[in-house]
Motif scaffolding. Sequence first.
Motif, mmCIF file in Angstrom:
data_model
loop_
_atom_site.group_PDB
_atom_site.id
_atom_site.type_symbol
_atom_site.label_atom_id
_atom_site.label_comp_id
_atom_site.label_asym_id
_atom_site.label_seq_id
_atom_site.Cartn_x
_atom_site.Cartn_y
_atom_site.Cartn_z
ATOM 1 N N GLN A 111 -1.686 8.047 2.594
ATOM 2 C CA GLN A 111 -1.009 7.436 1.459
ATOM 3 C C GLN A 111 -1.801 7.608 0.169
ATOM 4 O OE1 GLN A 111 -0.911 3.153 0.861
ATOM 5 N NE2 GLN A 111 -1.941 2.845 2.840
ATOM 6 N N LEU A 112 -1.060 7.657 -0.917
ATOM 7 C CA LEU A 112 -1.635 7.950 -2.225
ATOM 8 C C LEU A 112 -2.709 6.947 -2.621
ATOM 9 C CD1 LEU A 112 -1.758 9.452 -4.900
ATOM 10 C CD2 LEU A 112 0.325 8.256 -5.625
ATOM 11 N N LEU A 146 5.737 15.161 -1.064
ATOM 12 C CA LEU A 146 5.060 16.423 -1.372
ATOM 13 C C LEU A 146 4.221 16.927 -0.200
ATOM 14 C CD1 LEU A 146 3.986 15.739 -5.060
ATOM 15 C CD2 LEU A 146 5.481 17.580 -4.277
ATOM 16 N N GLY A 147 4.244 16.205 0.903
ATOM 17 C CA GLY A 147 3.599 16.714 2.096
ATOM 18 C C GLY A 147 2.341 15.999 2.515
ATOM 19 N N HIS A 148 1.998 14.897 1.868
ATOM 20 C CA HIS A 148 0.751 14.192 2.172
ATOM 21 C C HIS A 148 1.006 13.092 3.194
ATOM 22 C CE1 HIS A 148 -1.410 16.043 -1.230
ATOM 23 N NE2 HIS A 148 -0.227 15.996 -1.818
ATOM 24 N N ARG A 167 4.259 -2.173 4.717
ATOM 25 C CA ARG A 167 3.059 -1.475 5.170
ATOM 26 C C ARG A 167 1.814 -2.084 4.546
ATOM 27 N NH1 ARG A 167 1.905 5.089 4.748
ATOM 28 N NH2 ARG A 167 -0.191 5.042 5.665
ATOM 29 N N TRP A 168 1.874 -2.377 3.255
ATOM 30 C CA TRP A 168 0.697 -2.922 2.574
ATOM 31 C C TRP A 168 0.396 -4.346 3.044
ATOM 32 C CZ3 TRP A 168 3.139 -0.789 -2.480
ATOM 33 C CH2 TRP A 168 2.915 0.588 -2.550
ATOM 34 N N ARG A 169 1.395 -5.029 3.618
ATOM 35 C CA ARG A 169 1.152 -6.366 4.175
ATOM 36 C C ARG A 169 0.605 -6.258 5.600
ATOM 37 N NH1 ARG A 169 2.459 -11.833 2.739
ATOM 38 N NH2 ARG A 169 1.241 -13.041 4.212
ATOM 39 N N MET A 219 2.670 1.890 -10.920
ATOM 40 C CA MET A 219 3.968 2.002 -10.243
ATOM 41 C C MET A 219 3.732 2.526 -8.828
ATOM 42 S SD MET A 219 5.970 3.687 -13.513
ATOM 43 C CE MET A 219 7.636 3.419 -12.920
ATOM 44 N N PRO A 220 3.246 1.678 -7.937
ATOM 45 C CA PRO A 220 2.782 2.168 -6.632
ATOM 46 C C PRO A 220 3.886 2.621 -5.682
ATOM 47 C CG PRO A 220 2.626 -0.222 -6.733
ATOM 48 C CD PRO A 220 2.969 0.237 -8.114
ATOM 49 N N PHE A 221 5.075 2.047 -5.791
ATOM 50 C CA PHE A 221 6.117 2.378 -4.821
ATOM 51 C C PHE A 221 6.628 3.806 -4.990
ATOM 52 C CE2 PHE A 221 6.327 -2.265 -5.119
ATOM 53 C CZ PHE A 221 6.302 -2.617 -3.767
ATOM 54 N N ILE A 222 7.116 4.123 -6.180
ATOM 55 C CA ILE A 222 7.700 5.447 -6.391
ATOM 56 C C ILE A 222 6.650 6.544 -6.281
ATOM 57 C CG2 ILE A 222 7.485 5.328 -8.922
ATOM 58 C CD1 ILE A 222 10.110 6.894 -9.093
ATOM 59 N N THR A 223 5.440 6.274 -6.756
ATOM 60 C CA THR A 223 4.403 7.312 -6.683
ATOM 61 C C THR A 223 3.997 7.578 -5.243
ATOM 62 O OG1 THR A 223 2.721 5.606 -7.115
ATOM 63 C CG2 THR A 223 3.509 6.895 -9.003
ATOM 64 N N SER A 224 3.923 6.514 -4.429
ATOM 65 C CA SER A 224 3.587 6.698 -3.017
ATOM 66 C C SER A 224 4.681 7.479 -2.302
ATOM 67 C CB SER A 224 3.394 5.336 -2.344
ATOM 68 O OG SER A 224 2.289 4.647 -2.885
ATOM 69 N N GLU A 225 5.926 7.176 -2.600
ATOM 70 C CA GLU A 225 7.049 7.850 -1.948
ATOM 71 C C GLU A 225 7.091 9.330 -2.302
ATOM 72 O OE1 GLU A 225 10.556 7.671 0.545
ATOM 73 O OE2 GLU A 225 8.897 6.266 0.181
#
Length: 942
Positions: free
Chosen positions: A776-777, A771-773, A46-48, A760-766
Amino acid sequence: MTDPTLAETAPTETAPTELPTETPENTSALAKQFDPAAIEPAWAGRWRSEPFRADANSGKPPFTIVIPPPNVTGNLHLGHALDNTLIDTLIRFKRMQGFEALYLPGMDHAGIATQGVVEKQLREAGQSRFDLGREEFLKRVWDWKGQSGGVILSQLTRLGVSVDWTRERFTMDEGLSRAVRAQFVRLYHEGLAYRGERIVNWDPAAQTTLSELEVDREERKGKMTTLAYKLEDASQPASNGEIGEIRIATVRPETIFADQAIAVHPDDERFRHLVGQQARIPLTGRLIPIIADHAVEMGFGVGALKITPAHDATDFEVGERHGLPRPSVIDLQGNLTSDLVPEAFRGMERFAARKAVTAALIESGDLIEERDHITAIGLSERTKVPVEPIISTQWYVNVKPMAAKVLEGLERGEIKLTPERYAKVNRDWLENIRDWNISRQLWWGHQIPAWYDEEGNVYVPDAGNPELDCDKDPRYAHLTLRRDPDVFDTWFSSNLWPFSTLGWPDTDSEDFRKFYPTQVLVTGYDILFFWVTRMEMAGYHLTGQAPFSTVMLHGLYLDSKGKKMSKTTGNGIDPVDLFDQYGVDACRFAFASLSTGGQDIKHDPRRFEQGRNFANKLWNAARFALMRIGEAALALTGEDDLTRYVRSATPEAQQDADRHGSDPLRSGDALTKLKARADLTLADRWIISRLNAVTVETAAHLDAFDIGAAIRTLYSFTWDEFCDWYIEAAKPTLSSGNLGTLATLKAVLEHILKLLHPFMPFITSEVYAALGHRRQLALHSWPKENAALHDPEATRAFAALRGAVSAARSLKAELGLAPQDRLGMTVEGEQAALVTQNARVVETIARVTLVPSLEGRTLSAVEQGVLVRAPLEGTVDVQDWLGKQRKRLTELDKQIKQAQAKLDNAGFVARAPAEVIEEEQRRVQDFGVQKERLEGVLAQFS
């Protein structure tokens, strides 16, 4: 609580709580086990495909970092991974803070390396570049670049970098090539770029000059040879007592045929009477003068030096001062040549010639002494062949006027280097800088836009029209012009990187006006001289501004033994293997935590294990929160803010809110609104207050570019305070349906995810999405400090509860009980009432039962001013227990003495590896703490 540092083994992979029974409704968002491979590809893709595009027309303040361009031939190594982790952390942080953050990607054409790759392919096919010709060879290189180059960019995609892929640049693309030409033309017409003779590093294998960065220095065993040069006036005494000769020491006897003088220090009394006389070169008898020069070190060798201007940089400068000729006796293939060389040695390879010349000097009696000597030789980074200092006509830039502008800017404080100790290094280099050799004998690169007529006159395009080739300029139509076949040094394009990538020389471009100067440069200290200072000089000279306001320097990434990684030594580690083993977030955590103060970094697998364990801990905490939220959402009624906030945790509810444009109470507002509620527990108030303090501390570390300190702060808080203390303390109230605690749990978790996201962008984004957002974080705002959340009363009170738990756990450990064994205990002291009021928290976490009183003998412990007593009677056999404790004390004392004896042994300290010494020091400290504690326990029964 678990120690969140590496003083002990990294925390184990355990869930922070006993999870409630799973149901399909509340566990679908996050898998039971955290599997990085299950979430990373989707986010990286997605980020690419949906890059973080920076808007040059936005009203936000800019924050720009350009990637240190990796070589197009390269694969990701640990230095790249470290570099880009640090950059991406800063970029994500600033983007969340509201800056128009631009992380600009790209690659360097890497002249020697890339040409070497393609030439190797040709050799394997029995061809050379000369067989193809320049035009066809360059087509082959471009084809290779299109097919195989740029692998590293796909590897950086896996690292999760939030770059603006729409702005990807290449040092050979049209825009940057235009900038390189504009730079040269301007410098030439300013009189700063010129063609001249100088000593250069020559690679006989690659057949090109090399920059210092392309030369590896390696210490090797050699010979220091002392030779006798006969004086023309044989009656004169020399310093050694011999009549009629002067002795010199050299490590390169094969170059004596190019000697032009013998130099001594003007203050050296041993030789002062010989200055002005002449001496004969051994094996040839050619006379050379004896001169005085301050470059001679009186204490080196025998105090007299042979001066060979064509084959040594220092000798060249001595020759310049004294007007000495500069004949060369080694050709471009590394063989002896010239009529100055005796016929027996002509055509010999230089190292074979060294042996032959030495043998001849022994036979002639001119070799006085030969002894072992360690010398640092330069090796071509690419071909591994020893470089040859030769005199050559090349293009140079007089950089002293450019360096002066940088020094003035540094004096004004326009560029800050961190760590600060490198500021002096940067300044010293600029103050003592030498002219820069910018030409290379290659085909791949920016061909120098200079032409020569039949008489050797130089023609360069006009400053007002740098794009017009001279052989197409009507003014020169009557001339036969030949273009210079050389190309520019790779650094002559990468020195423009901070602004050529943004449109320069078009200073009216939107990108240039918005994003230049850049804010930060992140790179290793090892290229401070070769790249950073050259960007500084180019920035000030060509744009009138510093190219960046801060240079953040990190150390070299070394192997676990502190040695530089390389293919030849076989100690390299592929970052992709680490990604596969630990997960990318764990690796980013390790890279960030290892970044401390510009020091060299030893590879430490424990840091990667720690990162993996931390990711697991965070994942399990999130699952616990989601389960509790899911259970509560099913039972909620009413439509107050708090109810809507908890309901919004479900994906269905958030999607509905997004469709209707509503925004139920989000985490930023939640903490403030929650703080005013009456149903918050002491633990809720405490974690909100601590989270606010940690937010301030983390931002301060990041603003100071101390990324290591920032991640260590967040690790300690998240693992220790949030997972191990708050979640455990919240269990009783969550079980009783306290909505305030449930909302606090959710708000704090969301807040933590935002703080951790840059690292730690992967786990925090997931987890944030779970949590319902839907948004993206990475695009949410960084949490801000809120003084209203500061709660010193709750902080002091909860410290008492933590003290009671710690004391209770210590007592159970002293009594030999397992952590899960429940035991009745009492609490005494000023904080007893507070602890009793929050008994469920202490009892749940410590697994004890607080009782009003105990009978019989007791054991006590004090933590945070809270005294806790545990019963001995009925718990253990008191006398047997006391006997075991005394034996334990004796054993501890023995261990301390053994470890201390080793540390007191000078021989052991001198021979033992650093990690062994550190281990013994740790044993003395740890055993000492245990001994002191045990002595205090036994003192209760004295």
